[in-house]
Design a protein around this motif. Structure first.
Motif, PDB file in Angstrom:
ATOM      1  N   VAL A 103       7.147   5.024 -14.651  1.00  0.00           N
ATOM      2  CA  VAL A 103       6.236   3.959 -14.228  1.00  0.00           C
ATOM      3  C   VAL A 103       4.843   4.295 -14.732  1.00  0.00           C
ATOM      4  O   VAL A 103       4.425   5.457 -14.736  1.00  0.00           O
ATOM      5  CB  VAL A 103       6.244   3.789 -12.686  1.00  0.00           C
ATOM      6  N   SER A 104       4.134   3.257 -15.174  1.00  0.00           N
ATOM      7  CA  SER A 104       2.759   3.436 -15.635  1.00  0.00           C
ATOM      8  C   SER A 104       1.823   2.923 -14.538  1.00  0.00           C
ATOM      9  O   SER A 104       1.835   3.445 -13.432  1.00  0.00           O
ATOM     10  CB  SER A 104       2.558   2.691 -16.953  1.00  0.00           C
ATOM     11  N   ALA A 105       1.084   1.890 -14.823  1.00  0.00           N
ATOM     12  CA  ALA A 105       0.092   1.399 -13.862  1.00  0.00           C
ATOM     13  C   ALA A 105       0.747   0.644 -12.713  1.00  0.00           C
ATOM     14  O   ALA A 105       1.797   0.010 -12.872  1.00  0.00           O
ATOM     15  CB  ALA A 105      -0.904   0.503 -14.581  1.00  0.00           C
ATOM     16  N   ARG A 106       0.101   0.706 -11.534  1.00  0.00           N
ATOM     17  CA  ARG A 106       0.500  -0.071 -10.364  1.00  0.00           C
ATOM     18  C   ARG A 106      -0.749  -0.655  -9.725  1.00  0.00           C
ATOM     19  O   ARG A 106      -1.764   0.030  -9.602  1.00  0.00           O
ATOM     20  CB  ARG A 106       1.209   0.811  -9.324  1.00  0.00           C
ATOM     21  N   ALA A 107      -0.684  -1.915  -9.315  1.00  0.00           N
ATOM     22  CA  ALA A 107      -1.828  -2.549  -8.643  1.00  0.00           C
ATOM     23  C   ALA A 107      -1.309  -3.700  -7.793  1.00  0.00           C
ATOM     24  O   ALA A 107      -0.212  -4.222  -8.027  1.00  0.00           O
ATOM     25  CB  ALA A 107      -2.843  -3.067  -9.658  1.00  0.00           C
ATOM     26  N   SER A 108      -2.072  -4.093  -6.789  1.00  0.00           N
ATOM     27  CA  SER A 108      -1.695  -5.238  -5.959  1.00  0.00           C
ATOM     28  C   SER A 108      -2.896  -6.149  -5.787  1.00  0.00           C
ATOM     29  O   SER A 108      -4.046  -5.716  -5.926  1.00  0.00           O
ATOM     30  CB  SER A 108      -1.178  -4.786  -4.591  1.00  0.00           C
ATOM     31  N   PHE A 109      -2.616  -7.422  -5.489  1.00  0.00           N
ATOM     32  CA  PHE A 109      -3.694  -8.389  -5.328  1.00  0.00           C
ATOM     33  C   PHE A 109      -3.240  -9.482  -4.365  1.00  0.00           C
ATOM     34  O   PHE A 109      -2.040  -9.767  -4.255  1.00  0.00           O
ATOM     35  CB  PHE A 109      -4.085  -8.996  -6.676  1.00  0.00           C
ATOM     36  N   PRO A 110      -4.196 -10.105  -3.656  1.00  0.00           N
ATOM     37  CA  PRO A 110      -3.842 -11.221  -2.773  1.00  0.00           C
ATOM     38  C   PRO A 110      -3.455 -12.440  -3.585  1.00  0.00           C
ATOM     39  O   PRO A 110      -3.861 -12.583  -4.742  1.00  0.00           O
ATOM     40  CB  PRO A 110      -5.122 -11.454  -1.968  1.00  0.00           C
ATOM     41  N   ILE A 111      -2.656 -13.316  -3.000  1.00  0.00           N
ATOM     42  CA  ILE A 111      -2.267 -14.551  -3.676  1.00  0.00           C
ATOM     43  C   ILE A 111      -2.683 -15.743  -2.829  1.00  0.00           C
ATOM     44  O   ILE A 111      -2.675 -15.688  -1.592  1.00  0.00           O
ATOM     45  CB  ILE A 111      -0.751 -14.597  -3.979  1.00  0.00           C
ATOM     46  N   ALA A 112      -3.073 -16.806  -3.489  1.00  0.00           N
ATOM     47  CA  ALA A 112      -3.554 -17.987  -2.787  1.00  0.00           C
ATOM     48  C   ALA A 112      -3.271 -19.224  -3.624  1.00  0.00           C
ATOM     49  O   ALA A 112      -3.139 -19.149  -4.849  1.00  0.00           O
ATOM     50  CB  ALA A 112      -5.062 -17.885  -2.517  1.00  0.00           C
ATOM     51  N   SER A 137       0.838  -1.205   0.000  1.00  0.00           N
ATOM     52  CA  SER A 137       0.000   0.000   0.000  1.00  0.00           C
ATOM     53  C   SER A 137       0.870   1.250   0.000  1.00  0.00           C
ATOM     54  O   SER A 137       0.581   2.235  -0.698  1.00  0.00           O
ATOM     55  CB  SER A 137      -0.923  -0.004   1.228  1.00  0.00           C
ATOM     56  N   GLU A 138       1.944   1.192   0.789  1.00  0.00           N
ATOM     57  CA  GLU A 138       2.874   2.326   0.823  1.00  0.00           C
ATOM     58  C   GLU A 138       3.541   2.523  -0.540  1.00  0.00           C
ATOM     59  O   GLU A 138       3.648   3.656  -1.034  1.00  0.00           O
ATOM     60  CB  GLU A 138       3.945   2.078   1.890  1.00  0.00           C
ATOM     61  N   LEU A 139       3.983   1.430  -1.162  1.00  0.00           N
ATOM     62  CA  LEU A 139       4.642   1.522  -2.463  1.00  0.00           C
ATOM     63  C   LEU A 139       3.715   2.100  -3.528  1.00  0.00           C
ATOM     64  O   LEU A 139       4.130   2.906  -4.367  1.00  0.00           O
ATOM     65  CB  LEU A 139       5.140   0.146  -2.895  1.00  0.00           C
ATOM     66  N   LYS A 140       2.460   1.669  -3.508  1.00  0.00           N
ATOM     67  CA  LYS A 140       1.506   2.164  -4.509  1.00  0.00           C
ATOM     68  C   LYS A 140       1.245   3.659  -4.354  1.00  0.00           C
ATOM     69  O   LYS A 140       0.945   4.352  -5.340  1.00  0.00           O
ATOM     70  CB  LYS A 140       0.194   1.387  -4.413  1.00  0.00           C
ATOM     71  N   ALA A 141       1.357   4.156  -3.106  1.00  0.00           N
ATOM     72  CA  ALA A 141       1.048   5.566  -2.854  1.00  0.00           C
ATOM     73  C   ALA A 141       2.225   6.495  -3.112  1.00  0.00           C
ATOM     74  O   ALA A 141       2.054   7.714  -3.140  1.00  0.00           O
ATOM     75  CB  ALA A 141       0.569   5.722  -1.407  1.00  0.00           C
ATOM     76  N   LEU A 142       3.428   5.932  -3.323  1.00  0.00           N
ATOM     77  CA  LEU A 142       4.607   6.772  -3.510  1.00  0.00           C
ATOM     78  C   LEU A 142       4.557   7.524  -4.833  1.00  0.00           C
ATOM     79  O   LEU A 142       4.048   7.001  -5.840  1.00  0.00           O
ATOM     80  CB  LEU A 142       5.872   5.913  -3.487  1.00  0.00           C
ATOM     81  N   PRO A 143       5.108   8.726  -4.887  1.00  0.00           N
ATOM     82  CA  PRO A 143       5.296   9.390  -6.178  1.00  0.00           C
ATOM     83  C   PRO A 143       6.185   8.530  -7.073  1.00  0.00           C
ATOM     84  O   PRO A 143       6.980   7.719  -6.590  1.00  0.00           O
ATOM     85  CB  PRO A 143       5.993  10.703  -5.801  1.00  0.00           C
ATOM     86  N   ALA A 144       6.076   8.721  -8.372  1.00  0.00           N
ATOM     87  CA  ALA A 144       6.764   7.854  -9.329  1.00  0.00           C
ATOM     88  C   ALA A 144       8.263   7.775  -9.066  1.00  0.00           C
ATOM     89  O   ALA A 144       8.849   6.685  -9.054  1.00  0.00           O
ATOM     90  CB  ALA A 144       6.502   8.341 -10.751  1.00  0.00           C
ATOM     91  N   GLU A 145       8.924   8.919  -8.848  1.00  0.00           N
ATOM     92  CA  GLU A 145      10.379   8.918  -8.648  1.00  0.00           C
ATOM     93  C   GLU A 145      10.768   8.156  -7.383  1.00  0.00           C
ATOM     94  O   GLU A 145      11.755   7.425  -7.365  1.00  0.00           O
ATOM     95  CB  GLU A 145      10.915  10.343  -8.597  1.00  0.00           C
ATOM     96  N   ASP A 146       9.994   8.329  -6.318  1.00  0.00           N
ATOM     97  CA  ASP A 146      10.294   7.623  -5.073  1.00  0.00           C
ATOM     98  C   ASP A 146      10.067   6.122  -5.234  1.00  0.00           C
ATOM     99  O   ASP A 146      10.833   5.306  -4.700  1.00  0.00           O
ATOM    100  CB  ASP A 146       9.419   8.165  -3.934  1.00  0.00           C
ATOM    101  N   PHE A 147       9.033   5.764  -5.978  1.00  0.00           N
ATOM    102  CA  PHE A 147       8.774   4.342  -6.232  1.00  0.00           C
ATOM    103  C   PHE A 147       9.927   3.725  -7.013  1.00  0.00           C
ATOM    104  O   PHE A 147      10.431   2.647  -6.671  1.00  0.00           O
ATOM    105  CB  PHE A 147       7.460   4.197  -6.997  1.00  0.00           C
ATOM    106  N   LEU A 148      10.376   4.398  -8.058  1.00  0.00           N
ATOM    107  CA  LEU A 148      11.473   3.867  -8.865  1.00  0.00           C
ATOM    108  C   LEU A 148      12.758   3.771  -8.054  1.00  0.00           C
ATOM    109  O   LEU A 148      13.558   2.847  -8.244  1.00  0.00           O
ATOM    110  CB  LEU A 148      11.685   4.747 -10.094  1.00  0.00           C
ATOM    111  N   ALA A 149      12.966   4.702  -7.141  1.00  0.00           N
ATOM    112  CA  ALA A 149      14.158   4.638  -6.284  1.00  0.00           C
ATOM    113  C   ALA A 149      14.118   3.389  -5.410  1.00  0.00           C
ATOM    114  O   ALA A 149      15.147   2.723  -5.209  1.00  0.00           O
ATOM    115  CB  ALA A 149      14.244   5.895  -5.419  1.00  0.00           C
ATOM    116  N   ARG A 150      12.937   3.056  -4.896  1.00  0.00           N
ATOM    117  CA  ARG A 150      12.806   1.833  -4.084  1.00  0.00           C
ATOM    118  C   ARG A 150      13.079   0.597  -4.925  1.00  0.00           C
ATOM    119  O   ARG A 150      13.687  -0.371  -4.462  1.00  0.00           O
ATOM    120  CB  ARG A 150      11.401   1.761  -3.473  1.00  0.00           C
ATOM    121  N   VAL A 151      12.645   0.616  -6.173  1.00  0.00           N
ATOM    122  CA  VAL A 151      12.888  -0.524  -7.067  1.00  0.00           C
ATOM    123  C   VAL A 151      14.382  -0.663  -7.336  1.00  0.00           C
ATOM    124  O   VAL A 151      14.934  -1.772  -7.304  1.00  0.00           O
ATOM    125  CB  VAL A 151      12.110  -0.360  -8.390  1.00  0.00           C
ATOM    126  N   ARG A 152      15.063   0.443  -7.593  1.00  0.00           N
ATOM    127  CA  ARG A 152      16.503   0.386  -7.865  1.00  0.00           C
ATOM    128  C   ARG A 152      17.257  -0.234  -6.706  1.00  0.00           C
ATOM    129  O   ARG A 152      18.230  -0.966  -6.903  1.00  0.00           O
ATOM    130  CB  ARG A 152      17.032   1.802  -8.147  1.00  0.00           C
TER     131      ARG A 152
END
Length: 434
Positions: A280-289, A252-267
């Protein structure tokens, strides 16, 4: 008025549409039902966040259906290398000479041109959907759902939510993890929800499309970087699909980050060799089972794909398993017609279940073992997985045998590993207690 077909397929996603095409190729009449509308493809749009790593075995199957060239004409990115490494998070990792172990799987080592293709799910679905509509034997009921089903000794009848009634000799449920067909047939499932969720995103990087996928194992969950096609809008840049497993609050935190901050976390989460990220374009998360049907058939109803099993998407094997279901079922149904047998013959459907349920179960167990081994920081488990990665790099023959199986090049695993996986449930319980 009731329309009559040889087979009724519910779900025109990738697996359901593949089954319809395979049956139509052999002149079976098919009713193909889907609640959605025809998938669209626009080469100028950003990539869809839903992608799959299609194996060499899946490529052969899609070629046999006549859709592989259609997929390539839209968008598909081959990859020839897969790099896997342990993130240096554990305190002991700082003491290791040369850093944490890492291994790379290479198509050249396996004697093949590539390990697979990264393809957006809507691209694969559109190619299969379009081909199905070209078959005279396929009648498509788009925007329709199944309301009820009834069967007798001769046939099964489904009533759509539009009021239309369709009759066939066998009903094939390929309508996903929440399968309405499975529910109506009274087939139960065993479901295990994972504590982690998965974030998916489309990111851009500087340079031409790479031929390597990156898989990093962190104690909080794996992270993958999958190359896609060149960007038509941003000259000199390409797209990639990012998959990040972690706790729901972190995502949830990652999805809310501005694009530059998100990319920095990825790097920070990948090696320095990762190309420079630019957007970065679209971002989404989903549960896994993990979910597995108690049985794959009941009466005149049979299940395939996610209707029968969902798997931890760690290695992108879900749709490949579904296509293997489709191939197996098609072959048995063709055999039934040649022999003049009822396609719902329990002995025939039992053969399908005996071939596919254990095979799917082995892959599910394998992904569970990886999930538990690589999603914690307990020192003995950390040491075991580092040893495993080190051995994988040092024993290329064994590593490549496993890779050939995972990529659909070989039909089976080495016997010692088959034995290990047959005991995987006990191993999973052990790891889960750590």
């Amino acid at each position: 008025m009731t329309q009559t077909f040889d087979f009724i397929v519910v779900g025109a996603g990738m697996v359901g549409a593949a089954i319809a095409n395979g049956l139509a190729q052999h002149h079976h009449t098919v009713a193909l039902i889907d609640q959605g509308s025809e998938p669209a493809f626009d080469p100028g749009q950003d990539p869809d966040i839903r992608v799959s790593a299609l194996s060499a075995g899946t490529e052969r199957y899609l070629r046999s259906l006549g859709v592989w060239e259609d997929i390539l004409a839209m968008r598909a990115t081959p990859y020839a290398r897969l790099a896997v490494w342990e993130a240096p998070e554990h305190p002991v990792s700082r003491l290791l000479p040369g850093g944490p172990p890492r291994t790379t799987f290479s198509a050249a080592d396996l004697g093949t041109r590539h390990l697979g293709h990264i393809v957006e799910n809507p691209v694969t679905q559109k190619a299969l959907w379009d081909r199905a509509t070209d078959h005279e034997e396929v009648t498509l009921f788009a925007g329709s759902g199944v309301d009820s089903l009834q069967e007798d000794d001769q046939s099964v009848t489904v009533t759509l939510d539009t009021g239309e009634a369709l009759t066939g000799r066998l009903l094939i449920g390929a309508d996903g993890a929440q399968s309405r067909v499975r529910q109506l047939a009274g087939i139960g499932v065993t479901r295990n929800q994972y504590g982690q969720q998965a974030l998916v995103a489309s990111v851009r990087y500087r340079g031409e499309p790479e031929d390597i996928t990156w898989q990093a194992f962190h104690s909080s969950g794996p992270r993958a970087f999958l190359p896609l096609h060149a960007s038509p809008e941003y000259v000199g840049e390409s797209w990639a699909s990012l998959v990040w497993y972690d706790a729901p609050e972190v995502l949830s935190e990652l999805k809310a980050l501005p694009a530059e901050d998100f990319l920095a976390r990825v790097r920070e989460a990948f090696p320095q060799e990762l190309p420079t990220l630019t957007g970065v374009s679209a971002r989404a998360s989903f549960p896994i089972a993990r979910q597995h049907a108690h049985q794959y058939f009941q009466g005149r109803t049979v299940l395939a794909g996610d209707s029968a099993h969902t798997i931890n998407p760690l290695a992108g094997q879900g749709v490949n398993l579904g296509f293997q279901d489709a191939q197996c079922l098609q072959a048995l149904l063709d055999e039934a017609r040649r022999l003049g047998r009822d396609p719902s013959d329990p002995e025939l459907l039992e053969r399908y279940q005996q071939q596919r349920r254990p095979a799917n179960g082995r892959m599910m167990a394998t992904m569970d073992v990886f999930y538990h081994l690589f999603s914690n920081s307990v020192t003995p488990v950390w040491a075991a997985r580092n040893l495993g990665l080190g051995l994988a790099q040092g024993l290329p023959f064994a590593r490549n045998r496993v890779a050939r199986y995972a990529m659909g090049i070989d039909e089976g695993l080495p016997k010692p590993l088959e034995t290990l996986l047959s005991r995987a449930p006990g191993l999973k319980r052990l790891v889960g207690q750590l």
